[in-house]
Design a protein around this motif. Structure first.
Motif, PDB file in Angstrom:
ATOM      1  N   ARG A 189       0.828  -1.196   0.000  1.00  0.00           N
ATOM      2  CA  ARG A 189       0.000   0.000   0.000  1.00  0.00           C
ATOM      3  C   ARG A 189       0.861   1.244   0.000  1.00  0.00           C
ATOM      4  O   ARG A 189       1.990   1.222   0.457  1.00  0.00           O
ATOM      5  N   THR A 190       0.314   2.336  -0.528  1.00  0.00           N
ATOM      6  CA  THR A 190       1.020   3.608  -0.456  1.00  0.00           C
ATOM      7  C   THR A 190       0.069   4.699  -0.006  1.00  0.00           C
ATOM      8  O   THR A 190      -1.126   4.623  -0.248  1.00  0.00           O
ATOM      9  N   ASN A 191       0.613   5.709   0.685  1.00  0.00           N
ATOM     10  CA  ASN A 191      -0.214   6.824   1.141  1.00  0.00           C
ATOM     11  C   ASN A 191      -0.120   8.022   0.220  1.00  0.00           C
ATOM     12  O   ASN A 191      -0.712   9.053   0.498  1.00  0.00           O
TER      13      ASN A 191
ATOM     14  N   ASN B  67      -0.497  10.691  -2.792  1.00  0.00           N
ATOM     15  CA  ASN B  67      -1.530  11.137  -3.724  1.00  0.00           C
ATOM     16  C   ASN B  67      -0.827  11.661  -4.970  1.00  0.00           C
ATOM     17  O   ASN B  67       0.286  12.151  -4.895  1.00  0.00           O
TER      18      ASN B  67
ATOM     19  N   ASP C 138      -4.378   2.995  -4.573  1.00  0.00           N
ATOM     20  CA  ASP C 138      -3.285   3.130  -3.617  1.00  0.00           C
ATOM     21  C   ASP C 138      -2.583   1.799  -3.383  1.00  0.00           C
ATOM     22  O   ASP C 138      -1.915   1.624  -2.378  1.00  0.00           O
TER      23      ASP C 138
ATOM     24  N   THR D 191       4.782  -3.636   3.004  1.00  0.00           N
ATOM     25  CA  THR D 191       4.826  -2.186   2.823  1.00  0.00           C
ATOM     26  C   THR D 191       5.975  -1.579   3.597  1.00  0.00           C
ATOM     27  O   THR D 191       6.708  -0.729   3.096  1.00  0.00           O
TER      28      THR D 191
ATOM     29  N   GLU E  85       9.032   6.347   0.787  1.00  0.00           N
ATOM     30  CA  GLU E  85       7.828   7.140   0.989  1.00  0.00           C
ATOM     31  C   GLU E  85       8.036   8.278   1.953  1.00  0.00           C
ATOM     32  O   GLU E  85       7.454   9.345   1.790  1.00  0.00           O
TER      33      GLU E  85
ATOM     34  N   ARG F 232       6.818  11.815   0.628  1.00  0.00           N
ATOM     35  CA  ARG F 232       5.697  12.502   1.258  1.00  0.00           C
ATOM     36  C   ARG F 232       6.024  13.970   1.475  1.00  0.00           C
ATOM     37  O   ARG F 232       5.160  14.830   1.361  1.00  0.00           O
TER      38      ARG F 232
END
Lengths: 165, 85, 109
Positions: free
Chosen positions: A101-103, A105, A131, A149, A157, A161
């Motif tokens: 999963r990735t957060n 956008n 996502d 993850t 990430e 981010r």
């Protein structure tokens, strides 16, 4: 982002690419490059706004530099790892396909993440939907989504981010 | 053209030859496509090395255009494979 | 400076050869993509930058070619891998896990 600003961003990016590819400062080449990048940015500036590049800033720039260094370190580690597996007589691999999963956008951020994962030890991205990322892992250490993850995506990430916040 | 460049070129040729064997013998179509992908990258590097050995600046342009065209061609080939043969 | 360039080029050439060996020896498409992408990306990058170090007037041009390879190689290998999966290529014998059936787009088929 206003339209004029996006027009000038696109214009300068295209002209820099032209300068890099031709690598000369002769007057004819410069004139042709200016004309072409002006025309192209007239046509495509609306699309460029929709892609969603983040505005420039000092903090982003510093973190992008750190990110490049981190990626290079990981690339060298990845190469030694794969080279070891390739020349070892028994081929010690343990492959499988996992989901992480990735957060993040935004499409650009996800593309950068997927490309970085492809270049780092033992993993490469098969597909991205929403996502979730589908990853082929040459040496599966964990089958659960959270741990994978943490092991694969987290080290990039936390920089991305900040860069694409 | 001295000993060390001959050594470099022969090491590259070994890698290129092994990918070529994989391209000939790959059991499925994606195998062959992956082999071609690897071969194009090796050939771009070889072109730059040859440009240095023969001292021809123009070969760098050849390498750049070759990498552009091979990238577009491989993506098109991948789209074709995806939809079924 | 010249000898630094020779060393960098040598490392790159070695990795190009290792990429070929990995491509030849690994058992299925996905592992071959791994070898073919990672080793040849670093190999080509180091070879091209090494030539740029040996011939300093060419440095910008070689840097452009190397960055272009670094940016496009993962994309083409990713699209090839996805094409291989969607056209139904099996994983190799010793594979541990295949979670793709839980992935939205693939579960319907």
């Amino acid at each position: 982002m206003s339209k004029v600003k996006s027009f000038f961003y696109l214009f300068s990016v295209l002209f820099l690419v032209w300068l890099g590819f031709t690598a000369t400062f002769q007057l004819q080449e410069l004139a042709l490059g200016l004309t072409l990048s002006f025309l192209l940015s007239l046509i495509f500036y609306k699309t460029y706004v929709n892609i969603g590049f983040p505005p420039l800033g000092i903090k982003r720039f510093v973190f992008a530099l750190i990110y490049i260094i981190v990626v290079f370190k990981e690339i060298i580690k990845a190469n030694l790892d794969v080279a070891y597996r390739a020349v070892h007589p028994k081929i010690p691999i343990n492959p499988g396909i996992v989901i992480i999963r990735t957060n993040l956008n935004g499409d650009v951020a996800k593309t950068v993440l997927a490309n970085s994962i492809t270049l780092t030890p033992g993993t490469f991205t098969l597909d991205v939907i929403g996502d979730r990322l589908l990853i082929h892992w040459i040496n599966v250490e964990s089958k659960s989504e959270e741990e994978a993850t943490k092991l694969i995506g987290e080290r990039f990430e936390r920089y991305l981010r900040i860069i694409f916040a | 053209m001295n000993a060390i460049t001959i050594l470099f070129l022969s090491i590259i040729c070994l890698g290129l030859f092994l990918s070529f064997l994989r391209m000939l013998s790959g059991p499925t179509a994606p195998d062959r496509a992956v082999a071609v992908d690897t071969m194009t990258t090796i050939i771009v590097a070889t072109l730059v090395l040859v440009a240095f050995i023969l001292e021809r600046y123009i070969y760098l342009d050849v390498a750049l255009v070759y990498s552009l065209i091979s990238f577009v061609g491989l993506v098109a080939l991948a789209r074709f494979l995806e939809k079924g043969f | 400076m010249y000898y630094l360039g020779v060393v960098v080029t040598g490392v790159g050439v070695l990795f190009l050869c290792l990429g070929g060996i990995g491509l030849f020896r690994f058992p299925d498409v996905y592992n071959r993509v791994q070898a073919g992408t990672k080793c040849t990306t670093l190999g080509a990058f180091a070879t091209i930058i090494g030539v740029g170090i040996m011939e300093p007037t060419w440095f910008w041009k070689t840097l452009i070619i190397a960055l272009f390879i670094l940016a496009t190689n993962p994309i083409s290998s990713h699209s090839l891998g996805r094409a291989a999966y969607k056209s139904g290529t099996e994983l190799a014998e010793g594979s541990v896990v295949d979670m793709a059936s839980e992935f939205e787009e693939y579960s319907e088929e």
